[in-house]
Design an enzyme around this catalytic site. Structure first.
Site, short mmCIF file in Angstrom:
data_model
loop_
_atom_site.label_atom_id
_atom_site.label_comp_id
_atom_site.label_asym_id
_atom_site.label_seq_id
_atom_site.Cartn_x
_atom_site.Cartn_y
_atom_site.Cartn_z
N ASN A 53 48.86 -34.09 11.80
CA ASN A 53 47.14 -33.89 12.26
C ASN A 53 46.82 -33.44 10.34
OD1 ASN A 53 48.36 -32.01 13.32
ND2 ASN A 53 47.76 -32.85 15.57
N GLY A 102 57.38 -31.82 8.37
CA GLY A 102 58.84 -31.58 9.15
C GLY A 102 59.11 -33.26 8.40
N ASP A 143 56.77 -35.65 15.93
CA ASP A 143 56.93 -35.68 17.65
C ASP A 143 55.90 -36.73 17.99
OD1 ASP A 143 57.91 -33.13 17.20
OD2 ASP A 143 56.22 -32.45 15.98
N GLN A 170 68.54 -35.33 14.72
CA GLN A 170 67.87 -35.59 14.91
C GLN A 170 66.36 -36.81 14.35
OE1 GLN A 170 65.27 -34.35 18.39
NE2 GLN A 170 66.10 -32.25 18.23
N GLY A 223 59.55 -31.74 20.86
CA GLY A 223 58.55 -31.63 21.05
C GLY A 223 57.75 -29.84 21.63
N ARG A 224 57.29 -29.62 21.46
CA ARG A 224 56.68 -28.71 21.21
C ARG A 224 55.70 -28.40 22.53
NH1 ARG A 224 58.68 -23.41 21.21
NH2 ARG A 224 56.89 -21.68 20.77
#
Lengths: 418, 418
Positions: free
Chosen positions: A111, A13, A141, A297, A188-189
């Site tokens: 990551n 993203g 995130d 956002q 924010g999963r």
């Protein structure tokens, strides 16, 4: 002038400032007379030998990159598997690197990307191909390990805090006869960093946001309803910020409860905010509104945090420096040396410590009742949204975002069979 | 120094700049030594005799009002009926006005508020009570008659155009492996002004937004799907902006199709964007994302249009001037004398011409195929989003929005039986 080519790619993203990192990479490499190619659409461009010649872009265009959101070279959501499982693709990467004399590979992502960069460097070593791989951090995130924070997060956090402050003023004005509950859905999963940032919009329990729902805490509807009701009765209205990833105690995502198929078999797309708003309306009878900013956002460059912008540029510059020094399998990370005054520096960290880890919020950042942030969270978050760095605007009232030419490099290999 | 009190009230949905109008009102009245009371929560405050003494606010606080979104005195969604049907409430208003020596009543709202102000002035005349009523325009919907545009709209329009430009850059970067269709839901139940403003985000059919859905045109799903598919195949992705009020040819709101009750009897809150996104996913198989900015689009003072801000302040100042001159039952409206260079002035218009009318977009503003804006629309819209007027920010990275003291005036009457 070091010999060879530097390849830069964006992954996952995108953010409001990932292009500022790209600008930092390209400007630093240009100053060292190093040729920079960019992979179109992240690692896919490398696999497809679809490479962009950044030397075709003017200095002004690269400067403008630093204030342009999105991913200027294209990004992708592709995760390579283990070296064994995905060997053909890893070897293809090395073929492409060899064909274009790529000696430095900078992978700008989260990551998963750190993991890919690490594996590519391992394979290069196995084949004796001289390659330096550097991961460059990026994610709204804020869930990368080792680094104190992630470029991209600060700007999304600032967008969240400012937006929640603004819509709370709106709700406050309407509450007497209209909307009493407002639900804002934050990305924010797995980790509630952006929802936590909303907490910067107000001070104390009577200022919005009144309730924050974190994925780190189980969602308990009855308790939530009681809190909403008490807030409306005490304050007159209630602003709720919900992480998209909140789950009930038995591990079900609340967002999924709002989705599924309707009676015609049509997909009902889920969403935490619309689900919570519907439940509050049914159960408490309040008029509700909700907002789902989604990509807004993470692309709101117009509201970027200056701190975040500076860090995004700095990791780009440092990544080139590390690469040219031959510092392999590292990532430039942000190290905080002081909260107040806020001081930070960039240091190298081993990619192996970043790859495939996920940083959750410390328990000490969530208020004891589970619905707000602590002073410690405030001390951590506040410097990250500090400072404004607006883009230049045109006479038409719209920011002057740049579109690069993205001229493709001539291919030298036969296409990859996919 | 004119004798008597000026009463100011805010009505309907608030905007990013309605408080700038309030600041214009209060500062102009103060300069003329006229006492200003504000009704808390719009006309309700007048009915309840819940009045705020604005003289208790410092000059600095009133200056800060001009950069604070929301409605500082509270607004309301209450429409008084005809003089016959709602006579008790109209007479109560006059009682309150008499008790506080209110000689000038400024009602800041849309066409309903213009209607209320007009009726109050008629009743005052009937009773021989000396009262000057002035309507002050405000609405993000831009649907007031007579005035060339409405204070509040320009800032929401700028938010819309900038947000769509930004999220389109995000989608462009992700489209190769992820999101191909993005749907942005704009306010506008009856008129597509805000959706049209999104058109300013790009030029030509290949720049986002690729498709705009207007309430002025019937929604035809098959045609829409064909256009989405063609855009994705041509451009690689498709950004759709949908007015919340789009309807099918038989007059059903598309938003309602996404709502209703689920199989548990729970309310599924509707929404055009989520519904369209679900249908596109089911029918065309594309990965979709959607955004519902809701109140964010009308409270985003951080992204206010300078043109809009100046007009909002100007109508406030002129409203006081008109009132003190005894110009009864008028509204200061914006008159455009030139598109390029953009020139405007404020003139009085009779409230009777504004009350209860609704201005739709001219047919010449919508492209022939129904999915975009014309050059005429661009000429009209572009000056309205021009210029930036950011609020001051604190060291904490958040705009310095003011909260007024809102000290209540001592009541003199017995409470209204309601």
């Amino acid at each position: 002038m070091p010999s060879g080519t530097l390849l830069y790619a964006q992954s996952g993203g995108v953010t409001a400032v990932i292009n500022a990192t790209a600008a930092g990479v390209i400007e630093t490499a240009r100053a060292r007379k190093v040729k920079v190619l960019a992979a179109r659409n992240g690692i896919l461009g490398a696999l497809r030998e679809d490479l962009i010649d950044t030397s075709r872009e003017s200095a002004a265009a690269i400067r403008a990159l630093a204030h342009t959101p999105g991913g200027a070279f294209g990004s992708c959501r592709v995760k390579l598997k283990s070296l064994d499982q995905d060997r053909v693709r890893y070897e293809r990467l090395l073929d492409v690197f060899r064909a274009h004399d790529v000696r430095w590979f900078l992978y700008n992502g989260g990551n998963d990307s750190a993991d890919t960069a690490l594996k590519v460097s391992q394979l290069a070593a196995e084949f004796g191909y001289p390659l330096t791989c550097v991961g460059v951090p990026k994610t709204v995130d804020n869930d990368l390990a080792v680094t104190d924070c992630c470029p991209g997060f600060g700007s999304a956090a600032k967008y969240t805090a400012v937006s929640v402050r603004e819509c709370a003023l709106d709700v406050a004005a309407m509450a007497d006869t209209s909307t009493k509950v407002f639900v804002y859905e934050a990305m924010g999963r797995h980790a509630g960093w952006l929802a936590a940032a909303a907490g910067l919009a107000g001070q104390g329990v009577d200022e919005a946001p009144h309730l924050i729902l974190f994925p780190e805490r189980p969602y308990d509807e009855a308790d939530f309803f009681a809190k909403v009701k008490a807030t409306v009765e005490r304050v007159g209205y209630c602003v709720v910020v919900a992480s998209e990833g909140i789950q009930t105690a038995d591990g079900r995502f609340v967002a999924d409860a709002g989705g599924g198929k309707d009676s015609f078999g049509h997909t009902q797309l889920g969403g935490v905010a619309s689900f919570l708003a519907g439940r509050v309306k049914d159960s408490l009878g309040y008029k509700v509104h909700w907002a789902l900013p989604d990509y807004l956002q993470r692309s709101a460059r117009h509201l970027a945090s200056k701190t975040d912008l500076e860090q995004a540029q700095a990791v780009g510059r440092k990544a080139v420096e590390y690469a040219l020094k031959g510092m392999n399998s590292v990532m430039p990370v942000i190290v905080r040396s002081s909260d107040s005054p806020y001081r930070w520096k960039i240091e190298p960290a081993p990619l192996s410590k970043v790859a495939n880890h996920e940083k959750k919020m410390p328990a000490g950042f969530i208020r004891k009742d589970g619905y707000g942030i602590t002073p410690a969270a405030r001390r951590y978050l506040e410097p990250l949204i500090r400072g404004e760095a607006p883009p230049p605007y045109g006479r038409d009232g719209i920011p002057k975002y740049v579109t690069l030419k993205n001229v493709a490099v001539r291919k030298k290999l036969t296409p990859l069979e996919t």
